[in-house]
Write a protein that holds these residues in place. Structure first.
Motif, PDB file in Angstrom:
ATOM      1  N   ARG A   1      -0.900  -5.076   7.777  1.00 32.10           N
ATOM      2  CA  ARG A   1      -2.077  -4.346   7.591  1.00 32.10           C
ATOM      3  C   ARG A   1      -2.616  -3.809   6.272  1.00 32.10           C
ATOM      4  O   ARG A   1      -3.338  -3.016   6.388  1.00 32.10           O
ATOM      5  N   ILE A   2      -2.006  -4.184   5.277  1.00 30.94           N
ATOM      6  CA  ILE A   2      -2.202  -3.431   4.215  1.00 30.94           C
ATOM      7  C   ILE A   2      -3.637  -3.947   3.581  1.00 30.94           C
ATOM      8  O   ILE A   2      -4.194  -5.200   3.846  1.00 30.94           O
ATOM      9  N   SER A   3      -4.261  -3.358   3.004  1.00 32.94           N
ATOM     10  CA  SER A   3      -5.927  -3.367   2.691  1.00 32.94           C
ATOM     11  C   SER A   3      -5.935  -4.573   1.525  1.00 32.94           C
ATOM     12  O   SER A   3      -4.996  -4.417   0.775  1.00 32.94           O
ATOM     13  N   MET A   4      -6.935  -5.153   1.680  1.00 34.10           N
ATOM     14  CA  MET A   4      -6.875  -5.873   0.314  1.00 34.10           C
ATOM     15  C   MET A   4      -7.183  -5.527  -0.920  1.00 34.10           C
ATOM     16  O   MET A   4      -6.479  -5.829  -1.995  1.00 34.10           O
ATOM     17  N   THR A   5      -7.684  -4.383  -1.034  1.00 36.54           N
ATOM     18  CA  THR A   5      -7.703  -3.521  -2.103  1.00 36.54           C
ATOM     19  C   THR A   5      -6.223  -3.135  -2.575  1.00 36.54           C
ATOM     20  O   THR A   5      -5.957  -3.399  -3.757  1.00 36.54           O
ATOM     21  N   GLU A   6      -5.433  -2.677  -1.618  1.00 35.62           N
ATOM     22  CA  GLU A   6      -4.197  -2.360  -2.092  1.00 35.62           C
ATOM     23  C   GLU A   6      -3.265  -3.337  -2.260  1.00 35.62           C
ATOM     24  O   GLU A   6      -2.390  -3.537  -3.282  1.00 35.62           O
ATOM     25  N   LEU A   7      -3.362  -4.420  -1.724  1.00 33.36           N
ATOM     26  CA  LEU A   7      -2.710  -5.587  -1.846  1.00 33.36           C
ATOM     27  C   LEU A   7      -3.004  -6.469  -3.253  1.00 33.36           C
ATOM     28  O   LEU A   7      -2.177  -6.755  -4.125  1.00 33.36           O
ATOM     29  N   GLY A   8      -4.258  -6.027  -3.745  1.00 34.56           N
ATOM     30  CA  GLY A   8      -4.813  -6.566  -5.186  1.00 34.56           C
ATOM     31  C   GLY A   8      -4.053  -5.835  -6.153  1.00 34.56           C
ATOM     32  O   GLY A   8      -3.618  -6.427  -7.114  1.00 34.56           O
ATOM     33  N   LYS A   9      -3.833  -4.521  -5.868  1.00 31.94           N
ATOM     34  CA  LYS A   9      -3.381  -3.619  -6.921  1.00 31.94           C
ATOM     35  C   LYS A   9      -1.632  -3.907  -6.902  1.00 31.94           C
ATOM     36  O   LYS A   9      -1.113  -4.121  -7.928  1.00 31.94           O
TER      37      LYS A   9
END
Length: 144
Positions: A17-25
């Motif tokens: 469920r990680i956000s794509m923003t956090e995954l990108g980071k």
């Protein structure tokens, strides 16, 4: 699949469920770039689905077992397995037994009752799980 894709899979395995923003980071990409990579892996079937891990004990499933099963009527047996909520996994195997089931139930008594229902499909050995010192593991290991 490159190193970045493997990093993405590593992080998704641990927290789907990680956000794509956090995954990108986490992997050093922008949100649109990581979203595109995830979408591509979904389309290719590398990512099949996202799941929630449910604690069996918290929902009253206190007994687990593996059942080695030998049958001559595979179609009827598989129909039985598909319609049995106790069966959480079914694997076709080679050797003396042709199926390996993972079964979850409320109690060992319920496992015994499930075994009794299996009698008409063939012979089996029930292996009751005492503990699971090594739980499910990630397919993509840590890349750090």
């Amino acid at each position: 699949m490159d190193h970045v894709d493997k990093q993405i899979l590593f992080h998704l395995q641990g927290q789907a469920r990680i956000s794509m923003t956090e995954l990108g980071k986490q992997v050093g990409l922008s949100q649109p770039a990581v979203t595109e990579r995830v979408k591509r892996m979904e389309e290719k079937g590398i990512i099949e689905e996202y799941r929630t891990m449910v604690s069996p004990e918290k929902i009253g499933k206190h007994a687990a077992a593996y059942i080695l099963f030998r049958t001559r009527d595979c179609h009827a047996f598989l129909d039985f397995c598909r319609s049995s909520p106790e069966v959480v996994e079914c694997h076709r195997t080679s050797g003396e037994h042709n199926y390996l089931l993972k079964v979850m139930a409320d109690s060992t008594r319920a496992l015994e009752e499930f075994g009794n229902k299996c009698d008409k499909y063939g012979t089996y050995t029930i292996l009751i799980v005492m503990s699971s010192p090594i739980g499910p593991r990630h397919l993509i290991p840590s890349l750090e």
